[in-house]
Design a protein around this motif. Structure first.
Motif, PDB file in Angstrom:
ATOM      1  N   ARG A  46       1.585 -13.913  -1.312  1.00  0.00           N
ATOM      2  CA  ARG A  46       0.827 -12.607  -1.534  1.00  0.00           C
ATOM      3  C   ARG A  46       1.420 -11.358  -1.000  1.00  0.00           C
ATOM      4  O   ARG A  46       2.293 -11.195   0.010  1.00  0.00           O
ATOM      5  N   VAL A  47       1.405 -10.206  -1.695  1.00  0.00           N
ATOM      6  CA  VAL A  47       2.101  -9.026  -1.282  1.00  0.00           C
ATOM      7  C   VAL A  47       0.999  -7.958  -0.928  1.00  0.00           C
ATOM      8  O   VAL A  47       0.162  -7.587  -1.689  1.00  0.00           O
ATOM      9  N   VAL A  48       1.130  -7.261   0.354  1.00  0.00           N
ATOM     10  CA  VAL A  48       0.391  -6.545   0.573  1.00  0.00           C
ATOM     11  C   VAL A  48       0.365  -5.163   0.069  1.00  0.00           C
ATOM     12  O   VAL A  48       1.696  -4.776   0.123  1.00  0.00           O
ATOM     13  N   ARG A  49      -0.496  -4.727  -0.740  1.00  0.00           N
ATOM     14  CA  ARG A  49      -0.308  -3.493  -1.583  1.00  0.00           C
ATOM     15  C   ARG A  49      -1.112  -2.254  -0.788  1.00  0.00           C
ATOM     16  O   ARG A  49      -1.979  -2.295   0.008  1.00  0.00           O
ATOM     17  N   ALA A  56       3.980  -2.153  -2.570  1.00  0.00           N
ATOM     18  CA  ALA A  56       4.346  -3.043  -1.640  1.00  0.00           C
ATOM     19  C   ALA A  56       4.230  -2.186  -0.495  1.00  0.00           C
ATOM     20  O   ALA A  56       5.078  -1.217  -0.247  1.00  0.00           O
ATOM     21  N   MET A  57       3.649  -2.801   0.592  1.00  0.00           N
ATOM     22  CA  MET A  57       3.523  -2.343   1.863  1.00  0.00           C
ATOM     23  C   MET A  57       4.195  -3.151   2.962  1.00  0.00           C
ATOM     24  O   MET A  57       4.056  -4.432   2.958  1.00  0.00           O
ATOM     25  N   GLU A  58       4.852  -2.415   3.942  1.00  0.00           N
ATOM     26  CA  GLU A  58       5.622  -3.212   4.980  1.00  0.00           C
ATOM     27  C   GLU A  58       5.027  -2.527   6.232  1.00  0.00           C
ATOM     28  O   GLU A  58       4.716  -1.477   6.371  1.00  0.00           O
ATOM     29  N   TYR A  59       5.172  -3.644   7.253  1.00  0.00           N
ATOM     30  CA  TYR A  59       4.959  -3.034   8.724  1.00  0.00           C
ATOM     31  C   TYR A  59       6.027  -2.185   9.233  1.00  0.00           C
ATOM     32  O   TYR A  59       7.278  -2.585   9.136  1.00  0.00           O
ATOM     33  N   ALA A  61       7.840  -0.417  12.316  1.00  0.00           N
ATOM     34  CA  ALA A  61       7.838  -0.377  13.904  1.00  0.00           C
ATOM     35  C   ALA A  61       7.670   1.092  14.350  1.00  0.00           C
ATOM     36  O   ALA A  61       7.442   1.568  15.340  1.00  0.00           O
ATOM     37  N   LYS A  64       4.352   2.181  14.017  1.00  0.00           N
ATOM     38  CA  LYS A  64       3.473   0.917  14.931  1.00  0.00           C
ATOM     39  C   LYS A  64       2.226   0.702  13.976  1.00  0.00           C
ATOM     40  O   LYS A  64       1.252   0.347  14.556  1.00  0.00           O
ATOM     41  N   PRO A  66       1.147  -0.856   9.508  1.00  0.00           N
ATOM     42  CA  PRO A  66       1.792  -1.015   8.182  1.00  0.00           C
ATOM     43  C   PRO A  66       1.791   0.438   7.475  1.00  0.00           C
ATOM     44  O   PRO A  66       0.761   1.162   7.680  1.00  0.00           O
TER      45      PRO A  66
ATOM     46  N   PRO B  22       4.507 -12.708  -6.504  1.00  0.00           N
ATOM     47  CA  PRO B  22       3.054 -12.076  -7.151  1.00  0.00           C
ATOM     48  C   PRO B  22       3.636 -10.751  -7.981  1.00  0.00           C
ATOM     49  O   PRO B  22       3.063 -10.161  -8.684  1.00  0.00           O
ATOM     50  N   PRO B  45       7.923  -7.925  -0.365  1.00  0.00           N
ATOM     51  CA  PRO B  45       7.461  -8.596   0.828  1.00  0.00           C
ATOM     52  C   PRO B  45       6.553  -9.627   0.711  1.00  0.00           C
ATOM     53  O   PRO B  45       5.215  -8.711   0.746  1.00  0.00           O
ATOM     54  N   ASN B  46       6.630 -10.822   0.544  1.00  0.00           N
ATOM     55  CA  ASN B  46       5.568 -11.684   0.625  1.00  0.00           C
ATOM     56  C   ASN B  46       5.091 -12.203   1.854  1.00  0.00           C
ATOM     57  O   ASN B  46       6.015 -12.755   2.672  1.00  0.00           O
ATOM     58  N   VAL B  47       3.868 -12.528   1.840  1.00  0.00           N
ATOM     59  CA  VAL B  47       3.040 -13.108   2.923  1.00  0.00           C
ATOM     60  C   VAL B  47       2.465 -14.484   2.461  1.00  0.00           C
ATOM     61  O   VAL B  47       1.759 -14.336   1.565  1.00  0.00           O
ATOM     62  N   PHE B  65       5.453  -4.872  16.131  1.00  0.00           N
ATOM     63  CA  PHE B  65       6.734  -4.204  16.698  1.00  0.00           C
ATOM     64  C   PHE B  65       6.531  -2.671  16.979  1.00  0.00           C
ATOM     65  O   PHE B  65       5.933  -2.105  16.302  1.00  0.00           O
ATOM     66  N   ALA B 195      -0.887  -7.721   6.743  1.00  0.00           N
ATOM     67  CA  ALA B 195      -0.050  -6.566   6.652  1.00  0.00           C
ATOM     68  C   ALA B 195       0.654  -6.238   7.886  1.00  0.00           C
ATOM     69  O   ALA B 195       1.653  -5.404   7.812  1.00  0.00           O
ATOM     70  N   LEU B 196       0.438  -6.767   9.082  1.00  0.00           N
ATOM     71  CA  LEU B 196       1.165  -6.738  10.155  1.00  0.00           C
ATOM     72  C   LEU B 196       2.590  -7.314  10.214  1.00  0.00           C
ATOM     73  O   LEU B 196       3.498  -6.901  11.140  1.00  0.00           O
ATOM     74  N   SER B 198       4.051  -7.978   7.058  1.00  0.00           N
ATOM     75  CA  SER B 198       4.601  -7.806   5.666  1.00  0.00           C
ATOM     76  C   SER B 198       6.062  -7.262   6.144  1.00  0.00           C
ATOM     77  O   SER B 198       6.115  -6.358   6.521  1.00  0.00           O
ATOM     78  N   TRP B 200       8.439  -8.578   7.374  1.00  0.00           N
ATOM     79  CA  TRP B 200       9.323  -9.198   8.520  1.00  0.00           C
ATOM     80  C   TRP B 200       9.242 -10.768   8.568  1.00  0.00           C
ATOM     81  O   TRP B 200       8.503 -11.336   7.742  1.00  0.00           O
TER      82      TRP B 200
END
Ligand SMILES: [Zn+2]
Ligand SMILES: [Zn+2]
Ligand SMILES: [Zn+2]
Lengths: 325, 317
Positions: A46-49, A56-59, A61, A64, A66, B22, B45-47, B65, B195-196, B198, B200
């Motif tokens: 799954r890709v978090v959108r 595509a969304m990433e966390y 740091a 702190k 996403p 996906p 970035p796949n989870v 992080f 999402a936390l 994603s 990493w």
């Protein structure tokens, strides 16, 4: 106000009250039941959108949280919230401003011996401020394990060790949260409130001030826990630990069914001036008989008493001298 | 009352997963031990989401992080510079290499511990004692005050919650390494959501629940022991023994942020593994000591001692 908030089931392990945002019980650390979500049927990637732009969304740091690198929007994640919350229960004023003023006059006129005569006539009331001061009230079951040294059963040493476990039930224990009133004043006012008169909204004289809670939810819990420990320690030394003198009193508490309420309690703060100096008096908002405050002391009367005592002492000494011979 | 753990646990090992990306549809080959994977074709970035399986619990919490990649590298560089002079050459001047942020699975354990203890409590008292001594050639009797200890046995109980026990659930991070990185500030705990993690690397638990539970119980017992030491009355105590009944155990998977990096300091030597707490910046690593440097230092010291002795002998003659 409080009716709109959905009720949260208490902690399954210690039965303490939980807030909707608690991820874990603040008392015992048990994880609160997670929101039900459907489990996936088979392995999937799954890709978090981003909810905003779909990228595509990433966390991150840095953030702190996403974060979307394209539009910069940040997604909130579910963490334990720590808000500053305001009163949920209000006690109404049953003493009106005129009665409060009269209570002050009565207080000044009643006078102890050291109060200057004519204080009530000469004192000028400068202000009369009705206000609600904040306090927490808690109830809890406390399983207190303790050890201590006391004089009971002592042998060669004047101390003997003791240990035990006792259950206390605390109900409607007020814990002041006011910064404006002194702790001593709060403690003197608290027992005289009619807890049955609690209402969901403020009701009192016009212009009544509301002192806000300043502690966050976690700060409030810390203060309440400190009060639980202090009270347990006091009660243990009032008949639970054998003996009359104590030292090294250690108390460990395991709480159950802790429930805290945020109260707004009515009081009047009055200021009066006497001979150029300002004094403050607090009158209870539900019981005009409770008046706390400082009064001027008559210098003449103090001097007279001191002189009287000295003369008496001298006479006694003389008499003893006469009879001693 | 105690919670029952009926499910049996299997170590996570299994075939790789073949999943479709996906984003671009390419075939991803995902290791069973990982929870995330970046698509090698489109960098999405796949989870990975897996259906619940016996003994492979879903993460309940994650600590995000808070320390950036750059800050982690800086912490390590500073740490390397402050190592002892006896570490192998090259370490203090080594450049931190590639830093990887990994969400390491751990178990967060809490319990109601009901302990019974037995101890010998020392209560001090003062006593006058007469003794004889020689003064100016004469034997005289004197008195002095001595402090003695009366030992009394004490039985008692201590009941309390032990929360916030963290034990590793990963074969990649030993529990002593996790302890060196602790404490984590658990107030920052977030409910797990893809999402936390994603973007990493996130591992799946690779230790069985039983192994972790045993470790967690042991840590809880140790904490109770520490509390009991503080709990004893008297002026001193000895022979403190206790046994605990653990009730209401709870165990949840929590993903912890750890920066991992390998520092290469010499040709041929295995790289030095350095870990950084991804929340607080606490650095942990075991910089190897150079045997030669220690031997050389000892030799120099010996030579100095011998030289000093010889000089002293020479002066005395
Ligand atoms: Zn609880
Ligand atoms: Zn976006
Ligand atoms: Zn792709």
């Amino acid at each position: 106000m409080s009716t709109a908030v959905p009720t949260v089931a208490p902690c399954q392990r210690c039965a303490s009250a939980l807030e909707a945002e608690d991820l874990r019980c603040p008392i015992c650390g048990l994880t609160t039941p997670p929101p039900v979500h459907g489990a996936v049927e088979r392995e999937t990637a799954r890709v978090v959108r981003c909810e905003n732009c779909g990228a595509a969304m990433e966390y991150s740091a840095e953030a702190k949280a996403p974060r979307c690198d394209f539009c910069g929007s940040v997604t909130r994640v579910e963490t334990t919230a720590d808000p500053v919350e305001q009163a949920e229960v209000w006690l109404p004023f049953t003493v009106d401003p005129a009665a409060a003023r009269a209570a002050l006059m009565g207080f000044l006129g009643k006078g102890g011996f050291f109060r200057p005569s004519g204080l009530a006539e000469e004192a000028a009331v400068e202000s009369l401020q009705p206000l609600w001061w904040p306090a927490w009230s808690f109830q809890a079951g406390v399983d207190a394990s303790w050890t201590a040294d006391s004089d009971a059963g002592s042998g060669r040493s004047s101390w003997a060790p003791h240990a035990g476990r006792t259950r206390f039930d605390f109900e409607n224990i007020p814990v002041p949260a006011s910064k404006g009133l002194k702790v001593k004043e709060c403690e003197a006012l608290a027992p005289h409130y009619q807890r049955g008169s609690a209402e969901g909204a403020p009701r009192g004289p016009e212009g009544a001030h509301v002192e806000r809670f300043e502690a966050t939810r976690s700060g409030a819990r810390r203060t309440v826990l400190e009060a639980v420990e202090r009270l347990s320690r006091e009660r243990l030394q009032q008949g639970v630990i054998p003996g009359r003198r104590f030292r090294n009193v250690h108390v460990a508490v395991a709480l159950s069914s802790l429930h805290t309420t945020r109260l707004a309690l009515p009081a009047y703060v009055l200021a009066y001036r006497y001979k150029g100096k300002a004094y403050r008096v607090v009158v209870h908002g539900q019981d005009a008989g409770v008046v706390l405050g400082e009064t001027p002391i008559s210098g003449w009367r103090v001097a007279a008493v001191v002189a009287g005592v000295l003369v008496l002492l001298l006479v006694v000494l003389l008499v003893m001298g006469v009879f001693g011979r | 009352m105690p919670e029952q753990f009926e499910e049996t646990t299997v170590a996570v090992s299994g075939p790789r997963l073949h999943l479709g990306c996906p984003s671009c549809g390419a075939q991803l080959v995902v290791e069973a031990s990982l929870r995330t994977m970046r698509c090698p074709y489109c960098a999405a970035p796949n989870v990975v989401e897996r259906p619940p399986a016996a003994g492979v619990p879903e993460p309940v919490f994650a600590l995000g992080f808070a320390l950036t990649h750059v800050a982690a590298k800086e912490h390590v560089a500073r740490w390397l510079k402050t190592r002892s002079r006896f570490t192998r050459s090259g370490i203090r001047s080594a450049e931190p290499g590639e830093v990887r942020g990994v969400y390491v699975p751990a178990y967060l354990y809490s319990v109601l511990a009901h302990s019974r203890f037995r101890a010998s409590i020392g209560e001090d008292y003062q006593e006058q004692e007469t003794y004889t001594t020689t003064e100016n050639g004469k034997t005289v009797t004197r008195t002095r005050t001595v402090t003695r200890t009366e030992w009394r046995s004490l039985n008692g109980e201590l009941k309390g919650y032990v929360a916030d026990v963290l034990v590793t659930a990963s074969t990649g991070l030993r529990n002593d390494e996790l302890e060196a990185l602790e404490p984590f500030d658990l107030r920052g705990l977030a409910r797990y959501t893809p999402a936390l993690i994603s973007g990493w690397v996130a591992e799946e638990p690779s230790l069985t629940r039983e192994q972790c539970l045993a470790q967690a119980r042991q840590e809880a017992e140790e904490r109770v022991g520490g509390r009991l030491g503080q709990f004893m009355p008297g002026d001193s105590h000895r022979e403190l023994e206790h046994e605990s009944r653990l009730e209401w155990e709870a165990l949840d998977v929590c993903l912890l942020p750890v920066w991992v990096l390998a520092v290469r300091y010499a040709e041929g030597a295995p790289p030095l593994r350095v870990l950084v707490n991804g929340q607080t910046g606490e650095v942990h690593g075991k910089a190897p000591i150079s045997v030669w440097k220690v031997v050389a230092a000892v030799l120099v010291l010996l030579v100095l001692v011998v030289a000093g002795w010889l000089l002293a002998q020479g002066g005395g003659r």
